[in-house]
Design a protein around this motif. Structure first.
Motif, PDB file in Angstrom:
ATOM      1  N   GLN A 112      33.059  27.053  34.609  1.00 43.34           N
ATOM      2  CA  GLN A 112      33.063  28.306  33.961  1.00 43.34           C
ATOM      3  C   GLN A 112      34.327  28.882  33.768  1.00 43.34           C
ATOM      4  OE1 GLN A 112      30.116  29.432  32.513  1.00 43.34           O
ATOM      5  NE2 GLN A 112      29.291  27.596  33.376  1.00 43.34           N
ATOM      6  N   VAL A 113      35.393  28.141  34.001  1.00 44.04           N
ATOM      7  CA  VAL A 113      36.715  28.695  33.787  1.00 44.04           C
ATOM      8  C   VAL A 113      37.145  29.051  32.495  1.00 44.04           C
ATOM      9  CG1 VAL A 113      39.248  28.282  34.156  1.00 44.04           C
ATOM     10  CG2 VAL A 113      37.211  27.315  36.053  1.00 44.04           C
ATOM     11  N   LYS A 114      37.761  30.273  32.234  1.00 49.54           N
ATOM     12  CA  LYS A 114      38.288  30.771  30.968  1.00 49.54           C
ATOM     13  C   LYS A 114      39.724  30.819  31.071  1.00 49.54           C
ATOM     14  CE  LYS A 114      34.282  33.116  29.756  1.00 49.54           C
ATOM     15  NZ  LYS A 114      33.523  34.352  29.817  1.00 49.54           N
ATOM     16  N   ALA A 115      40.303  30.175  29.998  1.00 52.24           N
ATOM     17  CA  ALA A 115      41.908  30.161  30.032  1.00 52.24           C
ATOM     18  C   ALA A 115      42.341  30.641  28.676  1.00 52.24           C
ATOM     19  CB  ALA A 115      42.477  28.642  29.969  1.00 52.24           C
ATOM     20  N   GLU A 116      43.513  31.251  28.724  1.00 50.03           N
ATOM     21  CA  GLU A 116      44.387  32.000  27.632  1.00 50.03           C
ATOM     22  C   GLU A 116      45.787  31.794  27.803  1.00 50.03           C
ATOM     23  OE1 GLU A 116      45.210  36.296  25.747  1.00 50.03           O
ATOM     24  OE2 GLU A 116      43.183  36.054  26.532  1.00 50.03           O
ATOM     25  N   TYR A 117      46.444  31.579  26.683  1.00 52.11           N
ATOM     26  CA  TYR A 117      47.716  31.251  26.573  1.00 52.11           C
ATOM     27  C   TYR A 117      48.472  32.281  25.982  1.00 52.11           C
ATOM     28  CZ  TYR A 117      52.342  28.719  26.473  1.00 52.11           C
ATOM     29  OH  TYR A 117      53.704  28.278  26.618  1.00 52.11           O
ATOM     30  N   LYS A 118      49.306  33.197  26.322  1.00 49.51           N
ATOM     31  CA  LYS A 118      49.735  34.103  25.523  1.00 49.51           C
ATOM     32  C   LYS A 118      51.239  34.538  25.969  1.00 49.51           C
ATOM     33  CE  LYS A 118      49.230  38.930  23.764  1.00 49.51           C
ATOM     34  NZ  LYS A 118      48.080  40.308  23.998  1.00 49.51           N
ATOM     35  N   ASP A 119      52.025  34.656  25.256  1.00 56.01           N
ATOM     36  CA  ASP A 119      53.426  35.217  25.337  1.00 56.01           C
ATOM     37  C   ASP A 119      53.986  34.428  26.748  1.00 56.01           C
ATOM     38  OD1 ASP A 119      53.437  37.110  23.394  1.00 56.01           O
ATOM     39  OD2 ASP A 119      52.822  38.424  24.650  1.00 56.01           O
ATOM     40  N   GLY A 120      53.711  33.036  26.638  1.00 53.60           N
ATOM     41  CA  GLY A 120      54.411  32.163  27.824  1.00 53.60           C
ATOM     42  C   GLY A 120      53.599  32.348  29.165  1.00 53.60           C
ATOM     43  N   ILE A 121      52.380  32.929  29.264  1.00 51.73           N
ATOM     44  CA  ILE A 121      51.780  33.144  30.188  1.00 51.73           C
ATOM     45  C   ILE A 121      50.287  32.336  30.189  1.00 51.73           C
ATOM     46  CG2 ILE A 121      51.070  34.610  32.152  1.00 51.73           C
ATOM     47  CD1 ILE A 121      53.874  34.786  31.892  1.00 51.73           C
ATOM     48  N   VAL A 122      50.173  31.811  31.071  1.00 53.63           N
ATOM     49  CA  VAL A 122      48.570  31.125  31.102  1.00 53.63           C
ATOM     50  C   VAL A 122      47.934  31.908  31.942  1.00 53.63           C
ATOM     51  CG1 VAL A 122      47.201  29.085  31.754  1.00 53.63           C
ATOM     52  CG2 VAL A 122      49.499  28.729  30.897  1.00 53.63           C
ATOM     53  N   HIS A 123      46.809  32.518  31.447  1.00 52.15           N
ATOM     54  CA  HIS A 123      45.848  33.471  32.081  1.00 52.15           C
ATOM     55  C   HIS A 123      44.467  32.598  32.253  1.00 52.15           C
ATOM     56  CE1 HIS A 123      48.356  36.980  31.157  1.00 52.15           C
ATOM     57  NE2 HIS A 123      48.471  36.673  29.752  1.00 52.15           N
ATOM     58  N   LEU A 124      44.387  32.661  33.775  1.00 50.89           N
ATOM     59  CA  LEU A 124      43.048  31.743  34.046  1.00 50.89           C
ATOM     60  C   LEU A 124      41.987  32.822  34.746  1.00 50.89           C
ATOM     61  CD1 LEU A 124      44.221  28.494  35.556  1.00 50.89           C
ATOM     62  CD2 LEU A 124      43.227  28.855  33.415  1.00 50.89           C
ATOM     63  N   THR A 125      40.724  32.865  34.283  1.00 47.77           N
ATOM     64  CA  THR A 125      39.675  33.684  35.029  1.00 47.77           C
ATOM     65  C   THR A 125      38.788  32.691  35.418  1.00 47.77           C
ATOM     66  OG1 THR A 125      39.901  35.160  33.211  1.00 47.77           O
ATOM     67  CG2 THR A 125      38.018  35.488  34.738  1.00 47.77           C
ATOM     68  N   LEU A 126      38.889  32.424  36.973  1.00 44.66           N
ATOM     69  CA  LEU A 126      38.061  31.642  37.602  1.00 44.66           C
ATOM     70  C   LEU A 126      37.056  32.338  38.434  1.00 44.66           C
ATOM     71  CD1 LEU A 126      41.466  30.641  38.925  1.00 44.66           C
ATOM     72  CD2 LEU A 126      40.155  28.836  38.013  1.00 44.66           C
ATOM     73  N   PRO A 127      35.787  32.369  37.852  1.00 45.80           N
ATOM     74  CA  PRO A 127      34.328  32.871  38.428  1.00 45.80           C
ATOM     75  C   PRO A 127      34.195  32.287  39.702  1.00 45.80           C
ATOM     76  CG  PRO A 127      34.006  31.901  36.233  1.00 45.80           C
ATOM     77  CD  PRO A 127      35.195  31.735  36.722  1.00 45.80           C
ATOM     78  N   LYS A 128      33.972  33.351  40.729  1.00 43.65           N
ATOM     79  CA  LYS A 128      33.642  32.772  42.101  1.00 43.65           C
ATOM     80  C   LYS A 128      32.201  32.264  42.087  1.00 43.65           C
ATOM     81  CE  LYS A 128      36.285  36.126  44.439  1.00 43.65           C
ATOM     82  NZ  LYS A 128      36.412  37.397  45.594  1.00 43.65           N
ATOM     83  N   ALA A 129      32.187  31.297  43.025  1.00 47.53           N
ATOM     84  CA  ALA A 129      30.720  30.747  43.212  1.00 47.53           C
ATOM     85  C   ALA A 129      29.863  31.487  43.878  1.00 47.53           C
ATOM     86  CB  ALA A 129      31.060  29.343  44.158  1.00 47.53           C
ATOM     87  N   GLU A 130      28.710  31.213  43.511  1.00 49.53           N
ATOM     88  CA  GLU A 130      27.546  32.334  43.880  1.00 49.53           C
ATOM     89  C   GLU A 130      27.530  32.386  45.433  1.00 49.53           C
ATOM     90  OE1 GLU A 130      25.473  34.147  42.145  1.00 49.53           O
ATOM     91  OE2 GLU A 130      26.621  33.450  40.397  1.00 49.53           O
ATOM     92  N   ALA A 131      27.817  31.235  46.223  1.00 50.44           N
ATOM     93  CA  ALA A 131      27.868  31.577  47.745  1.00 50.44           C
ATOM     94  C   ALA A 131      28.874  32.108  48.061  1.00 50.44           C
ATOM     95  CB  ALA A 131      27.991  29.884  48.152  1.00 50.44           C
TER      96      ALA A 131
END
Length: 146
Positions: A112-131
């Motif tokens: 479920q990882v989301k990634a965005e590339y803006k102004d030379g920065i890679v922004h990753l949103t990594l949802p924590k596992a339910e556990a």
């Protein structure tokens, strides 16, 4: 024994001249290498947020892979070809391939990882596992009887 007058400023000037000569020389890109992208973490109860510096790198030249415990980023900053008719080109840019593995502070749901590339920065949103979100540990207290 002869006493010699020491002038520290003269020695500093000598070192400065030597450093200036060193930086005026052409340094081969293969000797400079490529530094790995800097990383920045933050997290809350829902996700881990990872930012990676990747300025000047085309998004198609990046490869990001995520496991439950780490993020691997690899890529290449390609040099642009240019010609100089009057002599040398001086560049402090680093070109070449790089790879970095960033360990994560918590287990994540890597589907479920989301990634965005803006102004030379890679922004990753990594949802924590339910556990990880619902992790509650019962602590046993040992009693001491005398």
């Amino acid at each position: 024994m002869t006493l010699v007058h020491w002038t520290p400023w003269q020695e500093i000037d000598t070192i400065e001249r030597r450093l200036n000569r060193l930086f005026d020389q052409d340094i081969s890109p293969s000797l400079r290498g490529f530094s790995v992208p800097a990383a920045e973490f933050s997290q809350d109860e829902e996700a881990v947020y990872l930012n990676l510096e990747a300025p000047g790198i085309d998004i198609n030249d990046l490869d990001i892979q995520v496991t439950e415990k780490a993020v691997s980023i690899s890529g290449e900053r390609k040099s642009e070809t240019s010609s100089e008719t009057q002599g040398k080109i001086r560049s402090e840019f680093n070109y070449g391939k790089f790879q970095r593995v960033v360990p994560l502070p918590a287990r994540v749901d890597n589907t479920q990882v989301k990634a965005e590339y803006k102004d030379g920065i890679v922004h990753l949103t990594l949802p924590k596992a339910e556990a990880e979100k619902n992790k509650v540990v019962k602590v046993e207290i040992a009693s001491t009887t005398a």
